[in-house]
Design an enzyme around this catalytic site. Structure first.
Site, PDB file in Angstrom:
ATOM      1  N   ILE A 131       0.894  -0.806  -0.261  1.00  0.00           N
ATOM      2  CA  ILE A 131       0.088  -0.297   0.117  1.00  0.00           C
ATOM      3  C   ILE A 131       0.914   0.943  -0.415  1.00  0.00           C
ATOM      4  O   ILE A 131       0.472   2.049  -0.728  1.00  0.00           O
ATOM      5  CB  ILE A 131      -0.987   0.644   0.982  1.00  0.00           C
ATOM      6  CG1 ILE A 131      -1.481  -1.124   1.293  1.00  0.00           C
ATOM      7  CG2 ILE A 131      -1.674   1.051   1.579  1.00  0.00           C
ATOM      8  CD1 ILE A 131      -2.424  -1.480  -0.403  1.00  0.00           C
ATOM      9  N   THR A 185       0.596   0.089   7.365  1.00  0.00           N
ATOM     10  CA  THR A 185       1.299  -1.293   8.156  1.00  0.00           C
ATOM     11  C   THR A 185       0.379  -1.850   8.580  1.00  0.00           C
ATOM     12  O   THR A 185      -0.415  -2.013   7.841  1.00  0.00           O
ATOM     13  CB  THR A 185       2.359  -0.704   9.453  1.00  0.00           C
ATOM     14  OG1 THR A 185       0.890  -0.528  10.320  1.00  0.00           O
ATOM     15  CG2 THR A 185       2.766   0.204   9.769  1.00  0.00           C
ATOM     16  N   LYS A 230      -6.832  -2.312   8.866  1.00  0.00           N
ATOM     17  CA  LYS A 230      -8.240  -2.041   9.658  1.00  0.00           C
ATOM     18  C   LYS A 230      -8.126  -2.813  11.407  1.00  0.00           C
ATOM     19  O   LYS A 230      -9.543  -2.042  11.945  1.00  0.00           O
ATOM     20  CB  LYS A 230      -8.582  -3.634   9.055  1.00  0.00           C
ATOM     21  CG  LYS A 230      -8.567  -2.610   7.502  1.00  0.00           C
ATOM     22  CD  LYS A 230      -9.071  -4.454   6.283  1.00  0.00           C
ATOM     23  CE  LYS A 230      -7.373  -4.795   6.617  1.00  0.00           C
ATOM     24  NZ  LYS A 230      -7.246  -5.375   4.931  1.00  0.00           N
ATOM     25  N   LYS A 259     -13.473  -5.256   8.616  1.00  0.00           N
ATOM     26  CA  LYS A 259     -14.554  -4.098   7.798  1.00  0.00           C
ATOM     27  C   LYS A 259     -15.951  -4.089   8.277  1.00  0.00           C
ATOM     28  O   LYS A 259     -16.171  -2.848   8.487  1.00  0.00           O
ATOM     29  CB  LYS A 259     -14.462  -4.864   6.629  1.00  0.00           C
ATOM     30  CG  LYS A 259     -12.983  -4.706   6.049  1.00  0.00           C
ATOM     31  CD  LYS A 259     -12.126  -5.710   4.834  1.00  0.00           C
ATOM     32  CE  LYS A 259     -11.188  -5.458   3.867  1.00  0.00           C
ATOM     33  NZ  LYS A 259     -10.728  -6.535   2.952  1.00  0.00           N
TER      34      LYS A 259
HETATM   35  N1  HSE Z   1      -6.585  -8.675   1.765  1.00  0.00           N
HETATM   36  C1  HSE Z   1      -7.565  -8.071   1.797  1.00  0.00           C
HETATM   37  C2  HSE Z   1      -8.377  -8.339   0.581  1.00  0.00           C
HETATM   38  C3  HSE Z   1      -6.373  -6.906   1.138  1.00  0.00           C
HETATM   39  O1  HSE Z   1      -8.379  -9.259   0.451  1.00  0.00           O
HETATM   40  O2  HSE Z   1      -9.897  -7.520   0.567  1.00  0.00           O
HETATM   41  C4  HSE Z   1      -7.685  -5.415   1.215  1.00  0.00           C
HETATM   42  O3  HSE Z   1      -8.777  -5.027   2.513  1.00  0.00           O
END
Ligand code: HSE
Length: 336
Positions: free
Chosen positions: A11, A94, A123, A223
């Site tokens: 990122i 990070t 997150k 999330k």
């Molecule tokens: N590992 C996460 C995904 C990355 O596959 O959606 C994005 O948050």
């Protein structure tokens, strides 16, 4: 605006690349001149008051894997860099950690304390300490935005909070993890093995640093907690989510579902203050049936009815759409 990038993996490096590409456009459209004054990774911090050479930083990271090899870089930690280097905004990128939230949590708190705005894709800290983070940002009178933490390039948090601000969101359901959607989609279409497709998802930069976060539903749950807090005002934390991942989904189960006109998807849902992540059968014609690494979120709104958004949920470059939109929103608010 002077920016510090903390975390220079998929990122952080993606941000450097997009800033290089959009330098002129940001200046012309928004009068925004971004100067990246420091970059920190686990090895140390590269710092230049006049702004770092992002091309050089990217090549140092690519060739040596450690930003401390940038000319003049020091073994300075993220918190030290935030405390000691002058800047207006911290981008915290990070790896996500759902046990302690660290090191991201300390970076965010240090940013607020230093009077810096914070934009993050991370997150873990949000899923564990949402209320604390938001109230610390308010107390220090700084902006805190995290569109990139949910759904990568799929706009959902700012869409719900800003565009749909007259609505009350009563429930959310969706696919919030690109890696598992990629795995399930490829297994469905091509009958490939779980392990094979997971490796591909890792190579494409979709998967978390620890991919068990993806396949065990931990990433989706994080999330979901962020959405429940940020969009629905529910004071939830990670331990409130009932979680089942996709590790036990067999090619046989996928085939049987397909024969009956269904696909299996890892769905996150928040409804009546109940948060759950589990594999579910979704009719092939349903709006939640999106393919590949796509994410989808269906917002149940009290005025608009159902609003569904689809977008790339992961990826080094795509995620920058969310990070840039947060940086620009802060710039518009603070530039005076
Ligand atoms: N590992 C996460 C995904 C990355 O596959 O959606 C994005 O948050």
């Amino acid at each position: 605006m002077r920016i510090q990038i903390i975390g220079f993996g998929v990122i952080g490096q993606g941000l450097a690349r997009v800033l290089l590409r959009k330098e002129e456009e940001l200046r012309q459209r928004y009068g925004l001149e971004v100067s990246v004054v420091s970059i920190t990774d686990i090895s140390g911090t590269a710092h230049a008051e006049e702004g770092l050479d992002l091309r050089k930083a990217l090549s140092v990271a690519r060739e040596t894997g450690a930003i401390v090899n940038y000319p003049g870089a020091k073994e300075m930690s993220g918190v030290e860099a935030i405390e000691e280097i002058e800047a207006e905004l911290v981008v915290e990128a990070t790896p996500s950690n759902i046990k302690t939230g660290e090191p991201g949590l300390s970076h965010m708190l240090a940013g607020f304390k230093a009077g810096k705005h914070v934009v993050t894709s991370n997150k873990g800290p949000l899923a564990l300490k949402y209320r604390q983070l938001v109230s610390e940002a308010e107390r220090n009178n700084v902006e805190f935005r995290f569109e990139a933490s949910v759904g990568g390039a799929m706009p959902v948090i700012n869409l719900a909070r800003e565009t749909l601000s007259g609505d009350r969101i009563t429930a959310i359901e969706g696919i919030l993890n690109g890696t598992t959607n990629y795995i399930l989609s490829r297994m469905t279409r091509e009958g490939l093995s779980f392990e094979h497709v997971l490796r591909e998802a890792q190579e494409l930069g979709y998967a978390e640093t620890d991919p068990t976060y993806d396949i065990e539903g931990i990433d989706t749950a994080s999330k979901l907690v962020i959405l429940a807090n940020a969009i629905m005002g529910i004071d939830a934390t990670f331990s409130d989510v009932k979680i089942r991942g996709i590790t036990r989904i067999t090619p046989e189960a996928i085939r049987l579902a397909k024969e009956r006109g269904y696909v299996i998807k890892l769905i996150g849902e928040v409804k009546n203050s109940h948060l759950e992540v589990s594999p579910r059968l979704v009719p092939e014609t349903h709006p939640l049936n999106v393919d590949g690494a796509l994410n989808v979120a269906m917002l149940h709104c009290d005025v608009a009815g159902e609003v569904t958004v689809v977008g790339k949920g992961a990826g080094a470059i795509e995620t920058q759409s969310a990070i840039l939109s947060d940086i620009i929103a802060i710039w518009k608010k603070v530039k005076g």
